[in-house]
Design a protein around this motif. Structure first.
Motif, PDB file in Angstrom:
ATOM      1  N   ILE A   9       1.010  -1.145   0.051  1.00 15.28           N
ATOM      2  CA  ILE A   9      -0.078   0.038   0.179  1.00 15.28           C
ATOM      3  C   ILE A   9       0.800   1.405   0.130  1.00 15.28           C
ATOM      4  O   ILE A   9       2.002   1.318   0.720  1.00 15.28           O
ATOM      5  CB  ILE A   9      -0.933  -0.143   1.124  1.00 15.28           C
ATOM      6  CG1 ILE A   9      -1.881  -1.438   1.245  1.00 15.28           C
ATOM      7  CG2 ILE A   9      -2.092   1.147   1.287  1.00 15.28           C
ATOM      8  CD1 ILE A   9      -2.628  -1.416   0.141  1.00 15.28           C
ATOM      9  N   GLY A  10       0.415   2.075  -0.832  1.00 11.21           N
ATOM     10  CA  GLY A  10       1.269   3.543  -0.772  1.00 11.21           C
ATOM     11  C   GLY A  10       2.564   3.392  -1.811  1.00 11.21           C
ATOM     12  O   GLY A  10       3.142   4.505  -2.155  1.00 11.21           O
ATOM     13  N   GLN A  11       2.892   2.183  -2.504  1.00 10.41           N
ATOM     14  CA  GLN A  11       3.812   2.068  -3.280  1.00 10.41           C
ATOM     15  C   GLN A  11       3.466   1.839  -4.683  1.00 10.41           C
ATOM     16  O   GLN A  11       2.446   1.598  -4.960  1.00 10.41           O
ATOM     17  CB  GLN A  11       4.589   0.777  -2.657  1.00 10.41           C
ATOM     18  CG  GLN A  11       5.094   0.764  -1.343  1.00 10.41           C
ATOM     19  CD  GLN A  11       6.450   1.826  -1.072  1.00 10.41           C
ATOM     20  OE1 GLN A  11       7.236   1.800  -2.241  1.00 10.41           O
ATOM     21  NE2 GLN A  11       6.419   2.433   0.078  1.00 10.41           N
ATOM     22  N   SER A  12       4.538   1.971  -5.737  1.00  7.17           N
ATOM     23  CA  SER A  12       4.326   1.473  -6.966  1.00  7.17           C
ATOM     24  C   SER A  12       3.908   0.178  -7.281  1.00  7.17           C
ATOM     25  O   SER A  12       4.094  -0.920  -6.356  1.00  7.17           O
ATOM     26  CB  SER A  12       5.420   1.792  -7.925  1.00  7.17           C
ATOM     27  OG  SER A  12       5.590   1.338  -8.965  1.00  7.17           O
ATOM     28  N   LEU A  13       2.967  -0.116  -8.272  1.00  4.51           N
ATOM     29  CA  LEU A  13       2.873  -1.277  -8.676  1.00  4.51           C
ATOM     30  C   LEU A  13       3.969  -2.179  -9.184  1.00  4.51           C
ATOM     31  O   LEU A  13       3.971  -3.329  -9.296  1.00  4.51           O
ATOM     32  CB  LEU A  13       1.879  -1.494  -9.798  1.00  4.51           C
ATOM     33  CG  LEU A  13       0.331  -0.946  -9.309  1.00  4.51           C
ATOM     34  CD1 LEU A  13      -0.597  -1.215 -10.505  1.00  4.51           C
ATOM     35  CD2 LEU A  13      -0.189  -1.656  -8.069  1.00  4.51           C
ATOM     36  N   SER A  14       4.915  -1.583  -9.583  1.00 13.27           N
ATOM     37  CA  SER A  14       6.097  -2.027  -9.876  1.00 13.27           C
ATOM     38  C   SER A  14       7.430  -1.846  -8.911  1.00 13.27           C
ATOM     39  O   SER A  14       8.506  -2.130  -9.215  1.00 13.27           O
ATOM     40  CB  SER A  14       6.886  -1.361 -11.222  1.00 13.27           C
ATOM     41  OG  SER A  14       5.920  -1.478 -12.359  1.00 13.27           O
ATOM     42  N   VAL A  15       6.776  -2.221  -7.735  1.00 14.49           N
ATOM     43  CA  VAL A  15       7.692  -2.123  -6.350  1.00 14.49           C
ATOM     44  C   VAL A  15       8.742  -3.311  -6.481  1.00 14.49           C
ATOM     45  O   VAL A  15       8.463  -4.405  -6.832  1.00 14.49           O
ATOM     46  CB  VAL A  15       7.026  -2.094  -5.079  1.00 14.49           C
ATOM     47  CG1 VAL A  15       6.247  -3.294  -5.026  1.00 14.49           C
ATOM     48  CG2 VAL A  15       7.810  -1.814  -3.815  1.00 14.49           C
ATOM     49  N   ILE A  16       9.992  -3.144  -6.121  1.00 19.57           N
ATOM     50  CA  ILE A  16      11.109  -4.064  -5.790  1.00 19.57           C
ATOM     51  C   ILE A  16      10.835  -4.559  -4.380  1.00 19.57           C
ATOM     52  O   ILE A  16      11.376  -3.962  -3.435  1.00 19.57           O
ATOM     53  CB  ILE A  16      12.492  -3.557  -6.259  1.00 19.57           C
ATOM     54  CG1 ILE A  16      12.231  -3.155  -7.778  1.00 19.57           C
ATOM     55  CG2 ILE A  16      13.449  -4.767  -6.036  1.00 19.57           C
ATOM     56  CD1 ILE A  16      13.915  -2.542  -8.270  1.00 19.57           C
ATOM     57  N   TYR A  17      10.053  -5.491  -4.048  1.00 19.39           N
ATOM     58  CA  TYR A  17       9.658  -6.048  -2.768  1.00 19.39           C
ATOM     59  C   TYR A  17      10.556  -7.528  -2.542  1.00 19.39           C
ATOM     60  O   TYR A  17       9.848  -8.419  -2.695  1.00 19.39           O
ATOM     61  CB  TYR A  17       8.439  -6.157  -2.594  1.00 19.39           C
ATOM     62  CG  TYR A  17       7.881  -6.396  -1.309  1.00 19.39           C
ATOM     63  CD1 TYR A  17       8.324  -5.929  -0.122  1.00 19.39           C
ATOM     64  CD2 TYR A  17       6.968  -7.693  -1.024  1.00 19.39           C
ATOM     65  CE1 TYR A  17       8.149  -6.285   1.308  1.00 19.39           C
ATOM     66  CE2 TYR A  17       6.656  -8.105   0.165  1.00 19.39           C
ATOM     67  CZ  TYR A  17       7.134  -7.362   1.255  1.00 19.39           C
ATOM     68  OH  TYR A  17       6.516  -7.752   2.864  1.00 19.39           O
TER      69      TYR A  17
END
Length: 737
Positions: free
Chosen positions: A530-538
């Motif tokens: 939540i609050g991050q890009s859909l392309s987040v590097i998690y």
């Protein structure tokens, strides 16, 4: 009459390990694991003579492709009637082989009629094109990871599948050329626009169009193209497809003036239908390659067919109100219906509104800011819809099965149905300013946009135990795309003989997941935050190399002594941070020169990502960057020590954990000289002598220079198994007489 002819040339090279470097790397990997190379475990370095060398990149992708275009047309007419008829021919090859061609011929026409009283207008346009494509199905760049000393042909020139009794690793790429693929495509289309002006205020317009597209394909796979150890048989595939599409749009327009106010109202409707049908035949178990084009000669034949129908209807209205040429209000609404939704969900309502103020028309602005030639503020908000999901997703679809029951053919489910999804809605907001200075010698515009959607149509991921990998549904999450777009145009020099114009654009996009109810318990819990890009590097945080052991290190976030899913964290994203370009156009008398430079700032997947599932020292060939590997205690790397065993500690840290970390990402920003062109027009006094209207000679080039720190083949494709953008040079001429 216009005549055009041109030819283009494209090239590309890459840097991978050569034979000696590759063999040294493989021997070192065996040595690290305490293994003595034998024929059984190291065929790639023991069987092939390392004094022989086949440059795969030169053999497979470093060729030169050519394209040719020829266009000609004739036009004429008078005030009431005009016509145009023209044709074209296009032919191109590719960097794999000049024998693989794509040829297209086209014919187009248009005719315009205006009545003597100018009230009736009719435009008829049409065209036909035929394309024959003989290009191969495979991108040969994907074979560059084969051992560089592999011998793809024997001493007689035939394709090799093994050497000294050991089969090749993978497939011989030269076998691709033995397969014959042909695709013949025919496209016929036409449109008719007619309008009638009943009064000065009221008019009617009808736009109609029709298109028929047909395609026939064949793929022939002879016995010689199949590796003997694969126990394959010669086969052939045949397919045909036809798509028919028609559309009709009647529109009624009313324009009136009330004092300083001007009102423009329009209502209309749209009806569209698209029908697609096709058939595929797979024939196999041929006894003779000479019979591959005969379906009857096949030992086994499997036939499948498809049919789909799409219907769309809409009713819409628009009103534009303008007062004193300075204040503008625009309102629109529509009701759309699509056959891609279940009956009670097929129709939805959408609308938009916008306002604008041309403040440069105010007297106090003209007096206080005389250098401002144009100024406009505008804003808009609207809701748009989307139904681009494919047909019949709300139904329970079944297909034929190769398995039988008591001799009868079987059926199998092909997709999971969902009758509850509905129109995707996108809420769009925009606020912008447009400025012009010094009689529009300098123009500037800036726009902020924000698009939100909380019911996007997607293929929602499902646990595999459900029997299907996904289902079409509306996404539960609220997704926001926003950004700032800036454009600047400057006419630097304007004289009778010389001009220079500069055009600059910059876009700063942003993307984030605003909300997602139940994210933690959904199938996307490991992908989004939540609050991050859909392309987040998690992923795990990559901490470089342990110079003592030569192994990759990863951050133990919770300090529990092990690396697991609890150690994942947000480490940036792969969305573009900003992109833009600069274009300059210069003309001096009959000479014109322009160039365009594009740039992009973003994080992308580096060359290590392409070895997903492998590890440093594996049998695949790799870029020369892996030569910077750890060999002795104290070496900085950055590549960890080599290994041949995927289950070893080095294999685990160099493969499984590496690809679950941000170690496979890097700076993929670049500056590229995207386009450059030069043209020369023959002077008019010379043209008059040969009775020509104009002659222009030109040369264009694309992708000439790229500046980047990216570690890999290309910062755009980010995949050295995929052919990158090609350097292209085009030269030609235009004749008008």
């Amino acid at each position: 009459i216009r005549f055009y002819s041109g030819i283009s040339r494209v090239t590309r090279t890459m840097n991978l390990l050569n034979t000696s470097q590759y063999v040294a790397m493989r021997k070192e990997a065996f040595s690290n694991d305490g293994i003595v190379p034998t024929v059984a475990n190291a065929p790639d370095i023991m069987l092939w003579d390392t004094t022989r060398y086949t440059d795969l990149k030169k053999l497979l992708i470093s060729g030169t492709a050519y394209s040719q275009d020829l266009q000609a047309g004739v036009s004429g007419g008078n005030d009431q009637h005009q016509f145009y008829i023209g044709g074209g021919y296009h032919s191109e090859t590719n960097v794999f082989s000049r024998d693989l061609t794509d040829k297209r011929s086209s014919l187009r026409f248009s005719t315009v009629h205006n009545s003597s009283n100018k009230k009736f207008h009719l435009t008829l346009t049409g065209g036909y094109s035929s394309d024959k494509n003989r290009l191969i199905q495979n991108d040969l760049t994907g074979f560059l990871n084969l051992p560089p000393n592999i011998q793809l042909q024997d001493s007689t020139g035939n394709i090799s599948w093994s050497e000294k009794g050991v089969n090749f690793p993978g497939v011989n790429p030269l076998a691709v050329f033995l397969k014959k693929y042909v695709s013949v495509n025919d496209n016929l289309q036409g449109s008719l626009q007619s309008s009638f002006q009943f009064t000065k205020q009221f008019s009617v317009r009808i736009n109609t169009g029709y298109m028929v597209f047909g395609s026939e394909e064949s793929l022939i796979e002879p016995k010689a193209s199949i590796a003997p150890n694969q126990s394959g048989v010669a086969s052939a595939q045949f397919a045909n497809m036809q798509t028919k599409n028609w559309i009709a749009e009647p529109q009624f327009q009313y324009i009136t003036t009330l004092g300083k106010a001007k009102i423009n109202m329009l209502v209309g409707a749209t009806w569209q239908e698209k029908i697609s049908s096709g058939k595929t035949i797979t024939a196999s178990n041929y006894t003779n390659d000479l019979l591959l084009y005969s379906i009857e000669a096949a030992g086994s034949v499997v036939v499948s067919n498809s049919y789909s129908q799409y219907r769309y209807a809409a009713f819409f209205g628009r009103m534009n109100y303008e007062y004193d040429g300075k204040y503008i209000v625009n309102l629109s609404g529509r009701r759309d219906g699509s056959s891609r939704f279940a009956g009670e969900r097929r129709f939805a309502n959408f609308g938009a509104g916008g306002i604008a103020w041309i403040f440069s028309g105010e007297s106090w602005i003209k007096k206080g800011l005389p250098f401002l030639s144009f100024g406009k503020l505008r804003g808009s908000y609207g809701v748009t819809g989307n139904d681009q999901i494919g047909d019949y997703k709300y139904l329970n679809l079944w297909g034929s099965s190769s398995l039988t029951y008591q001799g009868a053919p079987g059926l199998r489910p092909t997709s999971l149905y969902n009758p509850n999804y509905n129109w995707e809605r996108n809420r769009k907001f925009e606020l912008a300013i447009e400025l012009g200075f010094l009689k529009d010698r300098i123009q500037f515009s800036a726009a902020y946009y924000r698009n939100r959607s909380n019911n996007q149509l997607i293929n929602y991921r499902l646990p595999l135990q459900t029997g299907f990998g996904n289902v079409t549904r509306n996404f539960d999450a609220l997704v926001q795309n926003s950004g700032l777009e800036v454009a600047f145009i400057s006419k630097n020099v304007l004289t009778n003989s010389f001009s220079w114009t500069t055009n600059i654009n910059l876009t700063i996009p942003r993307n984030k997941l605003v909300s997602f109810p139940g994210l933690a318990s959904s199938s996307y819990s490991g992908m989004y935050l939540i609050g991050q890009s859909l392309s987040v590097i998690y992923k795990y945080r990559f901490q470089g190399l342990d110079t003592a052991t030569g192994l990759y290190l990863y951050e133990d976030l919770n300090r529990d002594g092990s690396i697991n899913s609890e150690d994942r964290q947000s480490l940036g994203h792969t969305d573009c941070k900003y992109y833009g370009g600069i274009q300059n156009e210069l003309t001096y008398k009959a000479i014109s020169f322009s160039f365009f430079i594009e740039g992009k700032k973003h994080t992308g997947r580096n060359y290590l990502y392409q070895h997903r599932g492998s590890y440093p020292g594996s049998a695949n060939n790799q870029p020369i960057l892996v030569l910077n590997r750890w060999q002795n205690p104290g070496d900085p790397g950055p590549i960890q020590k080599l290994t041949t065993i995927s289950s070893s500690l080095a294999g685990g840290t160099g493969a499984i954990r590496l690809f679950a970390s941000n170690g496979v990402y890097g700076d993929a920003s670049f500056l590229r000289l995207k386009n450059i062109s030069f043209s020369y027009s023959i002077p008019k006094n010379l043209l008059q002598r040969i009775h020509m209207e104009s002659i222009q000679l030109y040369i264009n080039a694309q992708n000439l220079i790229t500046l980047t720190k990216y570690q890999g083949s290309d910062p755009e494709t980010q995949n050295y198994y995929q052919l990158p953008p090609l350097k292209t040079i085009v030269f030609g001429f235009n004749l008008n007489f």
